[in-house]
Enzyme design. Sequence first.
Site, PDB file in Angstrom:
ATOM      1  CE  LYS A  13       0.538   1.616   4.381  1.00  0.00           C
ATOM      2  NZ  LYS A  13       1.360   2.971   4.437  1.00  0.00           N
ATOM      3  N   PRO A 102       9.151  -4.291  -0.224  1.00  0.00           N
ATOM      4  CG  PRO A 102       9.701  -2.325  -0.847  1.00  0.00           C
ATOM      5  CD  PRO A 102       8.922  -3.438  -1.300  1.00  0.00           C
ATOM      6  CB  ALA A 104      11.663  -1.678   7.387  1.00  0.00           C
ATOM      7  N   GLY A 105       9.844  -0.621   4.303  1.00  0.00           N
ATOM      8  CA  GLY A 105       9.668   0.352   3.322  1.00  0.00           C
ATOM      9  C   GLY A 105       8.685   1.233   3.352  1.00  0.00           C
ATOM     10  CG  MET A 107       6.146   0.711  -0.046  1.00  0.00           C
ATOM     11  SD  MET A 107       6.763   0.335  -1.402  1.00  0.00           S
ATOM     12  CE  MET A 107       5.526   0.414  -2.763  1.00  0.00           C
ATOM     13  CB  ALA A 108       1.533  -1.716   4.665  1.00  0.00           C
ATOM     14  N   GLY A 110       4.654  -6.280   5.862  1.00  0.00           N
ATOM     15  CA  GLY A 110       4.435  -7.084   6.727  1.00  0.00           C
ATOM     16  C   GLY A 110       2.847  -7.136   7.024  1.00  0.00           C
ATOM     17  CB  SER A 111      -0.023  -4.885   6.927  1.00  0.00           C
ATOM     18  OG  SER A 111       0.424  -3.844   8.091  1.00  0.00           O
ATOM     19  CB  ALA A 112       0.731  -7.158   2.092  1.00  0.00           C
ATOM     20  CG  ASP A 144      -0.614  -0.617   7.754  1.00  0.00           C
ATOM     21  OD1 ASP A 144      -0.377  -1.670   8.239  1.00  0.00           O
ATOM     22  OD2 ASP A 144       0.155   0.427   7.379  1.00  0.00           O
TER      23      ASP A 144
HETATM   24  O1  C5P Z   1      -0.543  -0.484  13.953  1.00  0.00           O
HETATM   25  P1  C5P Z   1       0.652  -0.906  13.911  1.00  0.00           P
HETATM   26  O2  C5P Z   1       1.314  -1.986  14.869  1.00  0.00           O
HETATM   27  O3  C5P Z   1       1.415  -1.253  12.471  1.00  0.00           O
HETATM   28  O4  C5P Z   1       1.624   0.551  14.218  1.00  0.00           O
HETATM   29  C1  C5P Z   1       3.066   0.405  14.334  1.00  0.00           C
HETATM   30  C2  C5P Z   1       3.740   1.591  15.216  1.00  0.00           C
HETATM   31  O5  C5P Z   1       3.376   2.861  14.382  1.00  0.00           O
HETATM   32  C3  C5P Z   1       2.642   1.833  16.462  1.00  0.00           C
HETATM   33  O6  C5P Z   1       3.173   1.149  17.633  1.00  0.00           O
HETATM   34  C4  C5P Z   1       2.682   3.230  16.775  1.00  0.00           C
HETATM   35  O7  C5P Z   1       4.045   3.649  17.404  1.00  0.00           O
HETATM   36  C5  C5P Z   1       2.858   3.878  15.401  1.00  0.00           C
HETATM   37  N1  C5P Z   1       1.421   4.210  14.920  1.00  0.00           N
HETATM   38  C6  C5P Z   1       0.959   5.467  15.371  1.00  0.00           C
HETATM   39  N2  C5P Z   1      -0.085   5.871  15.022  1.00  0.00           N
HETATM   40  C7  C5P Z   1      -1.000   5.010  14.025  1.00  0.00           C
HETATM   41  C8  C5P Z   1      -0.418   4.061  13.513  1.00  0.00           C
HETATM   42  C9  C5P Z   1       0.837   3.625  13.806  1.00  0.00           C
HETATM   43  O8  C5P Z   1       1.606   6.075  16.127  1.00  0.00           O
HETATM   44  N3  C5P Z   1      -2.001   5.530  13.554  1.00  0.00           N
END
Ligand code: C5P
Length: 305
Positions: A13, A102, A104-105, A107-108, A110-112, A144
């Site tokens: 994404k 990629p 940690a790029g 582009m999410a 890990g979420s994908a 995400d």
């Molecule tokens: O939700 P996720 O685990 O992907 O988020 C990773 C980190 O990104 C969270 O621990 C937080 O530090 C930050 N984050 C945030 N606000 C968001 C989404 C993520 O501060 N809306």
Amino acid sequence: MSARVVRASASAKINLHLGVGPVRPDGYHPLATVYQALSLRDVVEVRTAAAWSVQVGGERAGVVPLDLPLGEDNLVVRAGRALAAHHGVDAAAAVRIEKTIPVAGGMAGGSADAAAALVALDRLWDLGTSSDDLAGIAASLGSDVPFALVGGTAVGEGRGEVVTPVVDVGTWWWVAVLSGKGLATPSVYRRFDELARAVGTPSIPPGLRDALAAGAAAGLAAHLGNDLQEPALDLRPDLRDVLALGPAVGALAALLSGSGPTCLFLADGEPAAYDVRSRLHSHGIDPALTLVAHGPDAGARVEAE
Ligand code: C5P
């Protein structure tokens, strides 16, 4: 009897607009974002097994860092455990992730993988989980992950997990410049707080919705934005030169992807995207770190079983 195998995929994404508000008491930031799924997909293959295991392979050199967690911390294992717990079943799987997105790029990726794992395991275990329940489990895994399930182009609110599709009639061509080194999302949000960049409740610029409904790249170019761009550039000043290069070689706009460090350039159609890409190479950008992708693309889906 041989083990059953299901393959699913999900896309990277980008955020066409990423509006960020002041940090909430729970540590997350309120978002008003427009996500777009790109034609860059990870594949997750699951097979029945007595215990969890994760293997990762990548077709792109440098995509898979050595420190990617492969054990219980991997998001696909957490996804599998959450899905099993939701149904009260005691099941595990052997997982193989083929990475194209990629790591940690911004582009999410890990979420994908988590979203693809959810739909793959739902099929492997014949659970028939409703979309609402899948979205709830996805939200518990990461902000995400719900968008990775649905794909397309969608507004994200809350901390990003409340997803509503938007009208998008375009096919948008992007050139991405990856970075050899990842950028951790929490550190970018922390720098956002330190720089005191939150100016109030975030919202989606109306012009962005209009541009998506009109389908012209020049219109979209004028409405792209990312509140995490300045904090990310503060942590990675080297990216400023990369971002400046795109428009100098014919891109319509430059944008940091999510919390970075991937840099995105919007091109005026497919031939223009390949033209921008080759000009970036002649300006010294490593061809191994560039790619062309288009959006919107589909959400997580089963590919084969
Ligand atoms: O939700 P996720 O685990 O992907 O988020 C990773 C980190 O990104 C969270 O621990 C937080 O530090 C930050 N984050 C945030 N606000 C968001 C989404 C993520 O501060 N809306």
